[in-house]
Motif scaffolding. Structure first.
Motif, PDB file in Angstrom:
ATOM      1  N   THR A   1       0.862  -1.177   0.000  1.00 57.36           N
ATOM      2  CA  THR A   1       0.000   0.000   0.000  1.00 57.36           C
ATOM      3  C   THR A   1       0.903   1.233   0.000  1.00 57.36           C
ATOM      4  OG1 THR A   1       0.008   0.099   2.408  1.00 57.36           O
ATOM      5  CG2 THR A   1      -1.761  -1.208   1.360  1.00 57.36           C
ATOM      6  N   GLU A   2       0.301   2.413  -0.025  1.00 59.71           N
ATOM      7  CA  GLU A   2       1.098   3.640   0.069  1.00 59.71           C
ATOM      8  C   GLU A   2       1.908   3.643   1.367  1.00 59.71           C
ATOM      9  OE1 GLU A   2       1.719   6.175  -2.087  1.00 59.71           O
ATOM     10  OE2 GLU A   2       0.655   4.906  -3.527  1.00 59.71           O
ATOM     11  N   GLU A   3       1.275   3.194   2.448  1.00 63.48           N
ATOM     12  CA  GLU A   3       1.981   3.128   3.738  1.00 63.48           C
ATOM     13  C   GLU A   3       3.146   2.137   3.653  1.00 63.48           C
ATOM     14  OE1 GLU A   3       2.552   4.308   7.748  1.00 63.48           O
ATOM     15  OE2 GLU A   3       1.333   5.166   6.162  1.00 63.48           O
ATOM     16  N   GLY A   4       2.921   1.016   3.010  1.00 61.74           N
ATOM     17  CA  GLY A   4       3.987   0.037   2.836  1.00 61.74           C
ATOM     18  C   GLY A   4       5.113   0.565   1.965  1.00 61.74           C
ATOM     19  N   LEU A   5       4.746   1.285   0.905  1.00 61.35           N
ATOM     20  CA  LEU A   5       5.756   1.880   0.030  1.00 61.35           C
ATOM     21  C   LEU A   5       6.613   2.903   0.762  1.00 61.35           C
ATOM     22  CD1 LEU A   5       3.666   2.292  -3.237  1.00 61.35           C
ATOM     23  CD2 LEU A   5       5.684   0.831  -2.925  1.00 61.35           C
ATOM     24  N   SER A   6       6.046   3.525   1.800  1.00 59.97           N
ATOM     25  CA  SER A   6       6.832   4.519   2.555  1.00 59.97           C
ATOM     26  C   SER A   6       7.983   3.848   3.311  1.00 59.97           C
ATOM     27  CB  SER A   6       5.929   5.298   3.520  1.00 59.97           C
ATOM     28  OG  SER A   6       5.518   4.490   4.606  1.00 59.97           O
ATOM     29  N   LEU A   7       7.950   2.517   3.443  1.00 58.00           N
ATOM     30  CA  LEU A   7       9.038   1.776   4.090  1.00 58.00           C
ATOM     31  C   LEU A   7      10.184   1.460   3.133  1.00 58.00           C
ATOM     32  CD1 LEU A   7       7.053  -0.780   6.261  1.00 58.00           C
ATOM     33  CD2 LEU A   7       8.686   0.904   7.091  1.00 58.00           C
ATOM     34  N   ALA A   8      10.035   1.727   1.856  1.00 59.36           N
ATOM     35  CA  ALA A   8      11.057   1.354   0.873  1.00 59.36           C
ATOM     36  C   ALA A   8      12.456   1.857   1.240  1.00 59.36           C
ATOM     37  CB  ALA A   8      10.658   1.822  -0.523  1.00 59.36           C
ATOM     38  N   PRO A   9      12.627   3.111   1.645  1.00 55.52           N
ATOM     39  CA  PRO A   9      13.982   3.558   2.003  1.00 55.52           C
ATOM     40  C   PRO A   9      14.542   2.825   3.222  1.00 55.52           C
ATOM     41  CG  PRO A   9      12.513   5.455   1.740  1.00 55.52           C
ATOM     42  CD  PRO A   9      11.672   4.220   1.671  1.00 55.52           C
ATOM     43  N   VAL A  10      13.682   2.498   4.163  1.00 56.86           N
ATOM     44  CA  VAL A  10      14.105   1.771   5.365  1.00 56.86           C
ATOM     45  C   VAL A  10      14.552   0.360   4.979  1.00 56.86           C
ATOM     46  CG1 VAL A  10      13.331   0.858   7.587  1.00 56.86           C
ATOM     47  CG2 VAL A  10      12.552   3.108   6.816  1.00 56.86           C
ATOM     48  N   LEU A  11      13.761  -0.301   4.151  1.00 53.89           N
ATOM     49  CA  LEU A  11      14.104  -1.654   3.711  1.00 53.89           C
ATOM     50  C   LEU A  11      15.403  -1.652   2.913  1.00 53.89           C
ATOM     51  CD1 LEU A  11      10.522  -2.737   2.641  1.00 53.89           C
ATOM     52  CD2 LEU A  11      11.769  -3.538   4.660  1.00 53.89           C
ATOM     53  N   GLN A  12      15.588  -0.644   2.070  1.00 55.34           N
ATOM     54  CA  GLN A  12      16.820  -0.545   1.278  1.00 55.34           C
ATOM     55  C   GLN A  12      18.019  -0.323   2.190  1.00 55.34           C
ATOM     56  OE1 GLN A  12      17.002  -1.061  -2.164  1.00 55.34           O
ATOM     57  NE2 GLN A  12      19.167  -1.235  -1.652  1.00 55.34           N
ATOM     58  N   ALA A  13      17.845   0.516   3.216  1.00 55.97           N
ATOM     59  CA  ALA A  13      18.940   0.763   4.165  1.00 55.97           C
ATOM     60  C   ALA A  13      19.314  -0.517   4.904  1.00 55.97           C
ATOM     61  CB  ALA A  13      18.556   1.866   5.146  1.00 55.97           C
TER      62      ALA A  13
END
Length: 105
Positions: free
Chosen positions: A72-84
């Motif tokens: 979701t949009e909320e899940g997509l907001s985690l993308a930078p955290v997951l990449q880090a």
């Protein structure tokens, strides 16, 4: 920090989120990408992530069932955290000689 760990910290949650960060996946695709997770655990974690508003389940209402999962949009907001987290893990593996894909010791 506690809230973030509560949301993504359960076993398999970050892995599922990382795969869905790459795009929409069907259940079977996720299962193949995560051979170490049981079907029961994958189903449970997907339901939890859906309940937390991070993953959306799209049921196309066909027979055989065609169900897709996406962030979701909320899940997509985690993308930078997951990449880090991914980048840190790769760097740590290089520093320690750990083999990526093996359990941490």
């Amino acid at each position: 920090m506690e809230l973030a760990v509560d949301v993504i910290g359960a076993k398999w949650r970050p892995v599922i989120l990382a795969h869905l960060k790459e795009g929409v996946h069907r259940y079977g695709e996720l299962r193949r990408r995560m051979p170490g997770v049981s079907e029961k655990m994958l189903t449970q974690r997907l339901r939890e992530l859906e309940a937390d508003g991070l993953v959306a389940r799209d049921d196309h209402g066909t027979n055989p069932p065609h169900v897709e999962y996406r962030l979701t949009e909320e899940g997509l907001s985690l993308a930078p955290v997951l990449q880090a987290l991914y980048d840190w893990g790769i760097a740590r593996a290089a520093r320690t000689g750990a083999v990526v894909g093996e359990p941490a010791r």
